[in-house]
Design a protein around this motif. Structure first.
Motif, PDB file in Angstrom:
ATOM      1  N   PHE A 175       4.908   6.398  45.824  1.00 47.85           N
ATOM      2  CA  PHE A 175       5.808   6.123  44.863  1.00 47.85           C
ATOM      3  C   PHE A 175       6.122   7.023  43.849  1.00 47.85           C
ATOM      4  N   ASP A 176       7.413   7.332  43.571  1.00 51.15           N
ATOM      5  CA  ASP A 176       7.959   8.562  42.559  1.00 51.15           C
ATOM      6  C   ASP A 176       8.586   8.031  41.586  1.00 51.15           C
ATOM      7  N   TRP A 177       8.192   8.086  40.426  1.00 51.44           N
ATOM      8  CA  TRP A 177       9.021   7.586  39.345  1.00 51.44           C
ATOM      9  C   TRP A 177      10.309   8.309  39.117  1.00 51.44           C
ATOM     10  N   GLU A 178       9.945   9.712  39.461  1.00 50.49           N
ATOM     11  CA  GLU A 178      11.231  10.872  39.121  1.00 50.49           C
ATOM     12  C   GLU A 178      11.738  11.450  40.548  1.00 50.49           C
ATOM     13  N   PRO A 179      12.228  10.534  41.262  1.00 51.79           N
ATOM     14  CA  PRO A 179      12.452  11.428  42.588  1.00 51.79           C
ATOM     15  C   PRO A 179      13.308  12.335  42.543  1.00 51.79           C
ATOM     16  N   LYS A 180      14.455  12.652  41.429  1.00 51.72           N
ATOM     17  CA  LYS A 180      15.176  13.730  41.504  1.00 51.72           C
ATOM     18  C   LYS A 180      14.763  14.829  40.880  1.00 51.72           C
TER      19      LYS A 180
END
Length: 130
Positions: free
Chosen positions: A40-45
């Motif tokens: 899980f990535d909080w900041e995928p951008k």
């Protein structure tokens, strides 16, 4: 297709969780639950930007090594299919004042050219080196 609609639904839900977290409206318990998932990535951008930044850095290192060994340099497009458009996007963001200071600094550390030479000047400089 049931799988793609399920993925779209999951994607929307993840976006919503990130927005809630950014706005301080996601409970600590739920934050911890999401953080327990390694992927899980909080900041995928930001993650995607950093991945292409690292690719750009590798591209520069590869061409520097190739030049030192008198091997032909390769183009961005051959090195990575998205690299050329990523470089263009960074220049456009900078031109319109939308590139963060941190990203500007990271790119400047690599000697990134935020503007490109006009074709005449580019050929003149190439001729001068010839």
């Amino acid at each position: 297709n049931k799988k793609s609609s399920s993925n779209a639904s999951l994607n929307r839900w993840m976006i919503e969780q990130r927005q809630l977290q950014r706005n301080g409206r996601l409970s600590k318990e739920r934050q911890l639950m999401l953080q327990s998932i390694p992927s899980f990535d909080w900041e995928p951008k930001d993650t995607a930007w950093m991945a292409l930044y690292q690719t750009y850095k590798s591209f520069l290192e590869y061409n520097k090594t190739a030049n030192n060994m008198n091997a032909p340099a390769i183009t961005c497009a051959k090195f990575h299919p998205r690299l050329t458009s990523w470089i263009y996007a960074q220049r456009q963001l900078m031109k319109h004042g939308q590139l963060s200071k941190r990203r500007q600094e990271l790119l400047m550390e690599l000697g990134f050219q935020f503007t490109t030479l006009k074709p005449w000047m580019k050929h003149f400089l190439k001729l001068k080196q010839f």
